[in-house]
Design a protein around this motif. Structure first.
Motif, PDB file in Angstrom:
ATOM      1  N   ASP A   1       0.829  -1.202   0.000  1.00  0.00           N
ATOM      2  CA  ASP A   1       0.000   0.000   0.000  1.00  0.00           C
ATOM      3  C   ASP A   1       0.863   1.251   0.000  1.00  0.00           C
ATOM      4  O   ASP A   1       0.508   2.272  -0.581  1.00  0.00           O
ATOM      5  CB  ASP A   1      -0.907  -0.010   1.241  1.00  0.00           C
ATOM      6  N   ASP A   2       2.004   1.141   0.699  1.00  0.00           N
ATOM      7  CA  ASP A   2       2.960   2.245   0.676  1.00  0.00           C
ATOM      8  C   ASP A   2       4.343   1.638   0.859  1.00  0.00           C
ATOM      9  O   ASP A   2       4.502   0.442   1.083  1.00  0.00           O
ATOM     10  CB  ASP A   2       2.656   3.277   1.763  1.00  0.00           C
ATOM     11  N   VAL A   3       5.346   2.503   0.785  1.00  0.00           N
ATOM     12  CA  VAL A   3       6.736   2.023   0.808  1.00  0.00           C
ATOM     13  C   VAL A   3       7.342   2.123   2.196  1.00  0.00           C
ATOM     14  O   VAL A   3       8.521   1.797   2.372  1.00  0.00           O
ATOM     15  CB  VAL A   3       7.589   2.828  -0.189  1.00  0.00           C
ATOM     16  N   ASN A   4       6.592   2.521   3.195  1.00  0.00           N
ATOM     17  CA  ASN A   4       7.195   2.795   4.500  1.00  0.00           C
ATOM     18  C   ASN A   4       7.229   1.582   5.435  1.00  0.00           C
ATOM     19  O   ASN A   4       7.898   1.628   6.462  1.00  0.00           O
ATOM     20  CB  ASN A   4       6.429   3.933   5.180  1.00  0.00           C
ATOM     21  N   ASP A   5       6.499   0.502   5.105  1.00  0.00           N
ATOM     22  CA  ASP A   5       6.462  -0.645   6.018  1.00  0.00           C
ATOM     23  C   ASP A   5       6.639  -1.966   5.253  1.00  0.00           C
ATOM     24  O   ASP A   5       5.756  -2.820   5.267  1.00  0.00           O
ATOM     25  CB  ASP A   5       5.137  -0.645   6.784  1.00  0.00           C
ATOM     26  N   PRO A   6       7.785  -2.128   4.570  1.00  0.00           N
ATOM     27  CA  PRO A   6       8.005  -3.380   3.829  1.00  0.00           C
ATOM     28  C   PRO A   6       8.407  -4.502   4.784  1.00  0.00           C
ATOM     29  O   PRO A   6       8.781  -4.254   5.938  1.00  0.00           O
ATOM     30  CB  PRO A   6       9.153  -3.013   2.888  1.00  0.00           C
TER      31      PRO A   6
ATOM     32  N   LEU B   1      10.776  -1.459  -0.987  1.00  0.00           N
ATOM     33  CA  LEU B   1       9.783  -1.297  -2.037  1.00  0.00           C
ATOM     34  C   LEU B   1      10.010   0.023  -2.775  1.00  0.00           C
ATOM     35  O   LEU B   1      10.400   1.030  -2.161  1.00  0.00           O
ATOM     36  CB  LEU B   1       8.368  -1.296  -1.460  1.00  0.00           C
ATOM     37  N   VAL B   2       9.741  -0.025  -4.072  1.00  0.00           N
ATOM     38  CA  VAL B   2       9.782   1.170  -4.915  1.00  0.00           C
ATOM     39  C   VAL B   2       8.470   1.200  -5.707  1.00  0.00           C
ATOM     40  O   VAL B   2       8.126   0.212  -6.362  1.00  0.00           O
ATOM     41  CB  VAL B   2      10.992   1.141  -5.865  1.00  0.00           C
TER      42      VAL B   2
ATOM     43  N   ALA C   1       0.374   1.628 -11.382  1.00  0.00           N
ATOM     44  CA  ALA C   1       1.676   1.765 -10.724  1.00  0.00           C
ATOM     45  C   ALA C   1       2.590   0.597 -11.101  1.00  0.00           C
ATOM     46  O   ALA C   1       2.139  -0.530 -11.343  1.00  0.00           O
ATOM     47  CB  ALA C   1       1.514   1.820  -9.218  1.00  0.00           C
ATOM     48  N   VAL C   2       3.874   0.888 -11.144  1.00  0.00           N
ATOM     49  CA  VAL C   2       4.905  -0.145 -11.295  1.00  0.00           C
ATOM     50  C   VAL C   2       5.590  -0.287  -9.955  1.00  0.00           C
ATOM     51  O   VAL C   2       6.091   0.695  -9.392  1.00  0.00           O
ATOM     52  CB  VAL C   2       5.927   0.232 -12.391  1.00  0.00           C
ATOM     53  N   ILE C   3       5.577  -1.518  -9.419  1.00  0.00           N
ATOM     54  CA  ILE C   3       6.118  -1.772  -8.088  1.00  0.00           C
ATOM     55  C   ILE C   3       7.332  -2.693  -8.215  1.00  0.00           C
ATOM     56  O   ILE C   3       7.290  -3.712  -8.917  1.00  0.00           O
ATOM     57  CB  ILE C   3       5.071  -2.415  -7.168  1.00  0.00           C
ATOM     58  N   GLN C   4       8.356  -2.307  -7.522  1.00  0.00           N
ATOM     59  CA  GLN C   4       9.584  -3.130  -7.516  1.00  0.00           C
ATOM     60  C   GLN C   4       9.929  -3.473  -6.064  1.00  0.00           C
ATOM     61  O   GLN C   4      10.012  -2.574  -5.215  1.00  0.00           O
ATOM     62  CB  GLN C   4      10.744  -2.381  -8.166  1.00  0.00           C
ATOM     63  N   ALA C   5      10.090  -4.790  -5.792  1.00  0.00           N
ATOM     64  CA  ALA C   5      10.484  -5.260  -4.461  1.00  0.00           C
ATOM     65  C   ALA C   5      11.922  -5.760  -4.533  1.00  0.00           C
ATOM     66  O   ALA C   5      12.293  -6.512  -5.440  1.00  0.00           O
ATOM     67  CB  ALA C   5       9.555  -6.374  -3.989  1.00  0.00           C
ATOM     68  N   VAL C   6      12.724  -5.313  -3.567  1.00  0.00           N
ATOM     69  CA  VAL C   6      14.154  -5.659  -3.533  1.00  0.00           C
ATOM     70  C   VAL C   6      14.415  -6.469  -2.265  1.00  0.00           C
ATOM     71  O   VAL C   6      14.070  -6.031  -1.162  1.00  0.00           O
ATOM     72  CB  VAL C   6      15.027  -4.388  -3.549  1.00  0.00           C
TER      73      VAL C   6
ATOM     74  N   GLN D   1       8.456   6.590  -5.355  1.00  0.00           N
ATOM     75  CA  GLN D   1       8.620   6.534  -3.908  1.00  0.00           C
ATOM     76  C   GLN D   1       9.426   5.271  -3.563  1.00  0.00           C
ATOM     77  O   GLN D   1       9.221   4.212  -4.150  1.00  0.00           O
ATOM     78  CB  GLN D   1       7.256   6.468  -3.201  1.00  0.00           C
ATOM     79  N   ALA D   2      10.321   5.388  -2.586  1.00  0.00           N
ATOM     80  CA  ALA D   2      11.179   4.261  -2.200  1.00  0.00           C
ATOM     81  C   ALA D   2      11.220   4.135  -0.693  1.00  0.00           C
ATOM     82  O   ALA D   2      11.099   5.127   0.044  1.00  0.00           O
ATOM     83  CB  ALA D   2      12.584   4.445  -2.748  1.00  0.00           C
TER      84      ALA D   2
END
Length: 403
Positions: free
Chosen positions: A64-69, A75-76, A130-135, A84-85
């Motif tokens: 939902d957001d990048v602040n709590d992966p 997350l990007v 949205a394009v989401i990238q998980a690292v 947002q990263a």
């Protein structure tokens, strides 16, 4: 005073066998551990990649957001040109190329990327607008893999040590009775040889005295043959005593095999004449590297067998191809019993003894000794029947035979 330790040949044989079996066991354990280790690492690595892919897919699905992966993940999210990263995203990320390709074709993609000395697994998907990238940071997985490798290495080392000790222990228990039997056999041969030495010396001395008294007598030639036979018997006895002595080992020497055959045929002629059997020999000079006394015993055994089974003729043929020599002893008798033929060169494989009381009892040892002497020279023995009757016993030896 320091005592010097002396080891017998049998003790050295036990230690060599223990070491050999222990090392072979260790090698088997090492190979097994390596194969299992490779299999375990492959399975664990495959399972870890699947878990990582599932974690990345879950992180993207719940982004939902990048602040709590999830822990160890960043997350990007790029939406409407705005990116947002997650805090602490490693330098060099996100993977801009993967995000542009996902924006272009909408296909999800997963890849491993190395940045500096660190590796990451990256999954990029397009979700809605949205394009989401998980690292995912692979350092924890690499630490687990190194720990697994260390455990396998330690287990392998312990397994090798236990295999060496167990193999040595098993080898000692298995070899010690064999060594005891070998020692008993050597002792018997040595004692028998020692007891035979005195009467043989007397026989040789009396034969030589008899030859002196019969100078010019028609029987002088027969007495000369008796002296030669006594000398050859002494050589055979010395060879047996040397084989029974664990402290020394005979060395092969060059000699003329054709001359040995001629002497053996000449010595066998009285026995052949007594049975009405004629001996023929075809042989060119052949130099052989081997043990002359032992081969003389083997040839005598082949001739004795041929004379006993021949009707009227025994032919001895010596052939050579440069690398091997072959002695063929052929008789014109009834041939070899088909039941005995496969085991002819094993101990006690003789046919039933004859009912003739004048016939010397047979123990089925002569041809087995031929096989052992041939093996000692690195050679082979064989036997075959002929369609028209008769049989041929062959002994093939390398010209440079070694013990």
């Amino acid at each position: 005073m320091r005592r010097r330790r002396t080891d017998s040949a049998d003790a050295r044989l036990i230690r060599r066998t223990m070491l050999r079996v222990g090392l072979q066991s260790a090698a088997a354990v090492l190979v097994t551990v390596l194969l299992l280790g490779v299999a375990v690492i492959m399975v664990v690595s495959h399972s870890a990649r699947n878990d990582q892919n599932r974690s990345l897919a879950t992180a993207i699905a719940e982004a939902d957001d990048v602040n709590d992966p999830p822990a160890g993940t960043w997350l990007v999210i790029r939406r409407a040109g705005r990116t947002q990263a997650s805090p602490g995203l490693p330098p060099g990320l996100p993977d801009e190329a993967a995000m542009r390709q996902a924006e272009h074709d909408g296909a999800p993609r997963t890849a491993e990327v190395s940045i500096g000395d660190r590796r990451y697994r990256i999954r990029t998907e397009q979700r809605g607008d949205a394009v989401i990238q998980a690292v995912y940071d692979l350092r924890a997985a690499e630490r687990e893999a190194r720990g697994l490798g260390a455990v396998l290495l330690v287990c392998g080392a312990i397994g090798m040590l236990l295999a060496i000790l167990t193999g040595a222990w098993v080898a000692r228990r298995a070899v010690t009775p064999l060594i005891a039997a070998l020692t008993l056999q050597r002792r018997f041969v040595a004692d028998a040889g020692h007891e035979l030495r005195t009467p043989l010396t007397l026989l040789s001395t009396r034969a030589q005295l008899l030859r002196r008294h019969l100078r010019g007598h028609p029987a002088e030639a027969e007495v000369d043959s008796l002296v030669v036979d006594a000398g050859q018997l002494a050589d055979i006895l010395d060879d047996l005593l040397l084989a029974a002595d664990p402290r020394q080992e005979a060395q092969p020497r060059p000699f003329d095999l054709a001359a040995l055959l001629r002497d053996a045929v000449s010595a066998a002629e009285p026995a052949a004449d007594q049975r009405g059997v004629r001996l023929e020999m075809i042989a060119a000079p052949v130099q052989l590297q081997g043990f002359e006394a032992g081969l003389r015993r083997a040839v005598n055994a082949l001739l004795d067998n041929g004379i006993r089974h021949a009707d009227s003729l025994v032919r001895v043929v010596l052939g050579s191809d440069g690398r091997h020599v072959r002695i063929d002893v052929t008789d014109d008798g009834p041939g070899i019993d088909t039941d005995v033929l496969p085991i002819l060169f094993t101990r006690f494989a003789s046919t039933p003894t004859t009912a003739n009381p004048s016939e010397r009892r047979r123990y089925g040892l002569g041809l087995s000794l031929v096989s052992e002497i041939a093996a000692r020279h690195g050679g082979t023995v064989s036997a075959r029947n002929h369609d028209g009757g008769g049989a041929t016993l062959s002994m093939t030896l390398p010209t440079g035979a070694q013990r």
